[in-house]
Design an enzyme around this catalytic site. Sequence first.
Site, mmCIF file in Angstrom:
data_model
loop_
_atom_site.group_PDB
_atom_site.id
_atom_site.type_symbol
_atom_site.label_atom_id
_atom_site.label_comp_id
_atom_site.label_asym_id
_atom_site.label_seq_id
_atom_site.Cartn_x
_atom_site.Cartn_y
_atom_site.Cartn_z
ATOM 1 N N ASP A 106 2.003 -3.669 4.220
ATOM 2 C CA ASP A 106 2.426 -2.763 3.309
ATOM 3 C C ASP A 106 2.310 -1.301 4.203
ATOM 4 O OD1 ASP A 106 2.679 -1.010 1.035
ATOM 5 O OD2 ASP A 106 0.559 -1.573 0.275
ATOM 6 N N ASP A 107 2.675 0.054 3.714
ATOM 7 C CA ASP A 107 2.906 0.988 4.353
ATOM 8 C C ASP A 107 1.452 1.495 4.683
ATOM 9 O OD1 ASP A 107 2.776 1.731 1.920
ATOM 10 O OD2 ASP A 107 3.862 3.538 2.163
ATOM 11 N N ASP A 110 -4.966 3.045 0.834
ATOM 12 C CA ASP A 110 -5.455 4.220 0.628
ATOM 13 C C ASP A 110 -6.817 3.995 0.191
ATOM 14 O OD1 ASP A 110 -6.046 6.722 -0.539
ATOM 15 O OD2 ASP A 110 -4.032 7.170 -1.118
#
Length: 173
Positions: A106-107, A110
Site C-alpha cells: 500500500d502507499d 495511516d
Amino acid sequence: MADARADKAFPVSWDQFHRDARALAWRLAGEARATGGFDAIVAITRGGLVPAAIVARELDIRLIETVCVASYHDYKTQGGLQVLKGVEERVANIRGGEGAGVLIVDDLVDTGGTAKVVRAMLPKAHFATVYAKPMGRPLVDTFVTEVSQDTWIYFPWDMGLSFQPPIRDGAPG
C-alpha cells in the site's frame, strides 16, 4: 476519523514517490532473500497500485492481485471501511494459505484501519507500505518513511500545480 485538513502537508512528486517505492523494493529484496521470496503481490487499491507495480518490477514478481477497500471518502475524511473486493482464493492459498509467500503493498498506513482488515484476510503475509504514520506503523512489516500522524500526504496522482479534485467531483477537464 482522520481529517485531510491536517496540521502539516507533505506533497510528494512523481520523482520522489518513484524513489521511495524503489527504496521499499530494495528493503523488500533483503526480506525476500531471507524468507524464500514472494510468490505474489496483493495491492491495496487504489493507493497501493503504483507502488505495487514498481515493487513487482524491481523484484520480478508476476502474480499481482488486488484487494479493494474503501476508507477515505471525498478526500477529506477516513470513515467506515468497506471491502469492495477480496483476495482471490488461489492467491490467498499460496504456500498453504493465510497469505504465506504473499506481499501486501500500500502507499500509506495511516490509522491502521485498512491494514487491520487486510491483515485479517492474509495474516501470514508480509505487509509493506511506502509511508507510515505512528498509529498504523505497528501493523506493517516494512516501510520507508514515517510521517507524523497530523501530516496529510498529497500523492502525485492527486496533484497538478495545486490540488486537483477528481473529474467526478465536477472539476473542469
